[in-house]
Scaffold this active site. Structure first.
Site, PDB file in Angstrom:
ATOM      1  N   ASN A 217       8.504  39.532 -20.368  1.00  0.00           N
ATOM      2  CA  ASN A 217       7.636  39.780 -21.152  1.00  0.00           C
ATOM      3  C   ASN A 217       6.876  41.147 -22.301  1.00  0.00           C
ATOM      4  O   ASN A 217       6.808  42.009 -21.079  1.00  0.00           O
ATOM      5  CB  ASN A 217       6.832  38.180 -21.463  1.00  0.00           C
ATOM      6  CG  ASN A 217       5.834  38.761 -20.512  1.00  0.00           C
ATOM      7  OD1 ASN A 217       5.041  39.677 -20.849  1.00  0.00           O
ATOM      8  ND2 ASN A 217       5.664  38.172 -19.531  1.00  0.00           N
ATOM      9  N   ILE A 316       0.165  29.659 -11.357  1.00  0.00           N
ATOM     10  CA  ILE A 316      -0.712  30.652  -9.931  1.00  0.00           C
ATOM     11  C   ILE A 316      -1.538  30.439 -10.528  1.00  0.00           C
ATOM     12  O   ILE A 316      -2.668  29.707  -9.145  1.00  0.00           O
ATOM     13  CB  ILE A 316      -0.593  32.187  -9.808  1.00  0.00           C
ATOM     14  CG1 ILE A 316       0.742  32.264 -10.295  1.00  0.00           C
ATOM     15  CG2 ILE A 316      -1.516  33.114  -9.821  1.00  0.00           C
ATOM     16  CD1 ILE A 316       1.225  34.094 -10.166  1.00  0.00           C
ATOM     17  N   PHE A 332      -6.331  33.540 -19.125  1.00  0.00           N
ATOM     18  CA  PHE A 332      -6.907  34.433 -20.244  1.00  0.00           C
ATOM     19  C   PHE A 332      -4.871  33.223 -20.372  1.00  0.00           C
ATOM     20  O   PHE A 332      -3.825  32.933 -20.425  1.00  0.00           O
ATOM     21  CB  PHE A 332      -5.955  35.832 -19.520  1.00  0.00           C
ATOM     22  CG  PHE A 332      -6.946  36.123 -20.015  1.00  0.00           C
ATOM     23  CD1 PHE A 332      -8.007  36.470 -18.649  1.00  0.00           C
ATOM     24  CD2 PHE A 332      -7.032  37.176 -21.328  1.00  0.00           C
ATOM     25  CE1 PHE A 332      -9.015  37.312 -19.086  1.00  0.00           C
ATOM     26  CE2 PHE A 332      -8.149  38.122 -21.568  1.00  0.00           C
ATOM     27  CZ  PHE A 332      -8.512  37.869 -20.557  1.00  0.00           C
ATOM     28  N   LYS A 346      -5.742  24.191 -22.165  1.00  0.00           N
ATOM     29  CA  LYS A 346      -5.148  24.996 -21.385  1.00  0.00           C
ATOM     30  C   LYS A 346      -5.875  24.569 -20.095  1.00  0.00           C
ATOM     31  O   LYS A 346      -5.524  25.188 -18.942  1.00  0.00           O
ATOM     32  CB  LYS A 346      -5.219  25.826 -22.007  1.00  0.00           C
ATOM     33  CG  LYS A 346      -3.714  26.741 -20.933  1.00  0.00           C
ATOM     34  CD  LYS A 346      -2.969  27.801 -21.769  1.00  0.00           C
ATOM     35  CE  LYS A 346      -1.467  27.350 -22.458  1.00  0.00           C
ATOM     36  NZ  LYS A 346      -1.191  28.731 -22.806  1.00  0.00           N
TER      37      LYS A 346
HETATM   38  N1  CTP Z   1      -0.674  31.640 -15.378  1.00  0.00           N
HETATM   39  C1  CTP Z   1      -0.550  31.303 -14.238  1.00  0.00           C
HETATM   40  N2  CTP Z   1       0.553  31.087 -13.969  1.00  0.00           N
HETATM   41  C2  CTP Z   1       2.058  30.779 -14.508  1.00  0.00           C
HETATM   42  C3  CTP Z   1       1.825  30.686 -15.746  1.00  0.00           C
HETATM   43  C4  CTP Z   1       0.698  31.193 -16.200  1.00  0.00           C
HETATM   44  O1  CTP Z   1      -1.247  32.107 -13.576  1.00  0.00           O
HETATM   45  N3  CTP Z   1       3.163  30.640 -13.746  1.00  0.00           N
HETATM   46  C5  CTP Z   1      -2.578  32.282 -15.950  1.00  0.00           C
HETATM   47  C6  CTP Z   1      -2.023  32.501 -16.809  1.00  0.00           C
HETATM   48  O2  CTP Z   1      -1.958  34.232 -15.956  1.00  0.00           O
HETATM   49  C7  CTP Z   1      -2.839  32.881 -17.365  1.00  0.00           C
HETATM   50  C8  CTP Z   1      -2.967  31.575 -17.485  1.00  0.00           C
HETATM   51  O3  CTP Z   1      -2.438  30.832 -16.696  1.00  0.00           O
HETATM   52  O4  CTP Z   1      -4.386  33.030 -17.102  1.00  0.00           O
HETATM   53  C9  CTP Z   1      -1.849  31.023 -19.114  1.00  0.00           C
HETATM   54  O5  CTP Z   1      -0.268  31.798 -19.306  1.00  0.00           O
HETATM   55  P1  CTP Z   1      -0.250  30.836 -19.982  1.00  0.00           P
HETATM   56  O6  CTP Z   1       1.366  31.602 -20.143  1.00  0.00           O
HETATM   57  O7  CTP Z   1      -0.125  30.890 -22.017  1.00  0.00           O
HETATM   58  O8  CTP Z   1      -0.439  28.788 -19.444  1.00  0.00           O
HETATM   59  P2  CTP Z   1       1.542  28.473 -19.582  1.00  0.00           P
HETATM   60  O9  CTP Z   1       0.488  27.308 -18.603  1.00  0.00           O
HETATM   61  O10 CTP Z   1       2.287  29.023 -19.138  1.00  0.00           O
HETATM   62  O11 CTP Z   1       1.037  28.022 -21.050  1.00  0.00           O
HETATM   63  P3  CTP Z   1       2.365  27.609 -21.830  1.00  0.00           P
HETATM   64  O12 CTP Z   1       3.190  26.488 -21.719  1.00  0.00           O
HETATM   65  O13 CTP Z   1       1.298  27.749 -23.322  1.00  0.00           O
HETATM   66  O14 CTP Z   1       3.786  28.457 -21.411  1.00  0.00           O
END
Ligand code: CTP
Length: 409
Positions: A217, A316, A332, A346
């Site tokens: 990304n 994570i 974040f 979230k």
């Molecule tokens: N994050 C993480 N592990 C993942 C996905 C996200 O630790 N597999 C953490 C990111 O580092 C960030 C936060 O979760 O601190 C939000 O990330 P985001 O991608 O916005 O969250 P998602 O749960 O993936 O939500 P979305 O459905 O909007 O992608």
């Protein structure tokens, strides 16, 4: 070591006396002066007679934009009090390079030239940046002097280890200009995270499809790296788990490079229980292909499109928040719309006390950012700022929310 360059304005309003003593490392001070002035500091250069043998006062005057002083008897100071006047408004005196001889003089309080007299007469902090041959540095007298200087509250930056001008290899070479600059900035930063252990993820992840292709990304890693740098300057021990980014490691930060979300998860979970704070800034891929092709996927004669099936990656941030006695967890979220709705949702879903949200795709790769803090008590918008300045604000905000380490629960 790689380090980041000066950020305009981060030393605005600081007044430094930069004292140079004799040594080949004087050439590094030209670049250091450039970095300090670029960051907004005023730099008053004072050189010993020996320093002028290595680089001219004219060069230092051009770079600092101020007259350079080399003698206690300089007629330009009307009251003949150069040894007091030059450091009167200084926030610090930085002696770089600091020679063996000058360290010995300082340790014993000698004041036989302008720079040593300024140091003895100062009422501001003194930082020394030693530069010498490895045997001079290892000499018991030098080591005694350095121990004495530290006991007297004088800050020592470096020295570094590596090849020396004399052709030998060892301890004693001066820190590189960028590292010296970083150490000076860190010296001025409030130590709001002193002694705390901070674990942080940054950048994108890369999920392979085959040996040459993958899904990633547009995260640049800049915000995460800026936070790692600000936390280090605030006194934290920082472990930065970075996805594939083209950024220099902030000075003093322990960096671990990973590619995939699973590798990032493994690296984080190994350290999480030991951390006081976890900040997940990485843009972690939500899915990976369940079978990575062993060989490059080829086009077929029939032009059949490849198909992939995906499995979900571990979350994570949510996983760290779910361990027993978790660190203070900060998430974040870059959203493309409805920030208030998604930010709070979230935060609650991942069960973290603080989530920092921004309207994402617009900020990827930019040097500034505008964020909103989401927590149980409500939302707090912060004004748009350069990522490094914002990182300092965020570190201060996070530090304010940490439990007092002296209170044992
Ligand atoms: N994050 C993480 N592990 C993942 C996905 C996200 O630790 N597999 C953490 C990111 O580092 C960030 C936060 O979760 O601190 C939000 O990330 P985001 O991608 O916005 O969250 P998602 O749960 O993936 O939500 P979305 O459905 O909007 O992608």
């Amino acid at each position: 070591m790689n380090t980041s360059a000066a950020n305009p304005g981060e030393l605005a309003g600081r007044h430094l006396v930069l004292g140079m003593t004799g040594g080949i490392a004087c050439y590094k001070i030209a670049e250091l002066t450039r970095l300090l002035t670029k960051a907004g500091a005023t730099v008053q250069v004072v050189m010993t007679e020996a320093a002028t043998q290595f680089i001219t006062p004219v060069t230092m005057q051009a770079l600092s934009g101020r007259p350079v002083y080399t003698s206690q008897w300089d007629g330009r100071v009307p009251n003949n009090m150069a040894h007091i006047d030059l450091s009167r408004d200084a926030d610090a005196i930085v002696v770089a390079p600091a020679s063996t001889d000058f360290l010995a003089k300082l340790a014993h309080g000698f004041a036989d030239d302008l720079l040593s007299t300024l140091c003895v007469a100062r009422d501001c902090p003194l930082l020394v940046v030693p530069a010498m041959n490895r045997q001079m540095w290892g000499n018991p007298a030098t080591q005694r002097n350095v121990a004495q200087l530290r006991a007297d509250g004088i800050e020592t930056l470096g020295p570094d280890s590596g090849p020396q001008a004399c052709g030998e290899i060892g301890d004693g070479r001066m820190l590189e200009p960028e590292a010296t600059y970083e150490a000076i900035v860190a010296f001025f930063a409030p130590k709001v995270l002193a002694g705390r252990k901070l674990l942080i993820t940054a950048g994108p992840t890369f999920e392979p499809l085959d040996p040459v292709r993958g899904i990633t990304n547009r995260s640049s890693g800049k915000m995460g790296f800026a936070l790692a740098r600000a936390a280090q300057q605030a006194g934290a021990h920082v472990h930065l788990v970075a996805g594939p980014v083209a950024l220099a490691t902030p000075w003093g930060v322990w960096r671990e490079d990973v590619q995939t979300a699973q590798q990032m998860y493994d690296a984080v979970m190994r350290e999480a229980s030991d951390a006081d704070v976890f900040i997940g800034v990485a843009a972690v891929a939500d899915w990976r292909v369940d079978h990575v092709a062993e060989h490059k996927i080829k086009k077929t004669a029939e032009h059949r499109m490849p198909t992939f099936s995906f499995v979900e990656n571990p979350d994570i941030l949510a996983s760290v928040a779910a361990i027993a006695n978790p660190p203070y967890c900060v998430g974040f979220a870059a959203e493309s719309g409805d920030l208030d709705v998604h930010g709070e949702e979230k935060r609650a879903r991942k069960k973290v006390p603080l989530l920092i949200g921004n309207l994402g795709p617009l900020t990827f790769g930019r040097d500034d950012n505008e964020v909103v803090l989401f927590e149980a008590g409500g939302r707090t918008p912060l004004p748009r700022a350069a990522k490094q300045a914002l990182a300092q604000t965020l570190i201060a905000e996070i530090a304010r929310r940490l439990p007092d380490p002296s209170i044992i629960s």
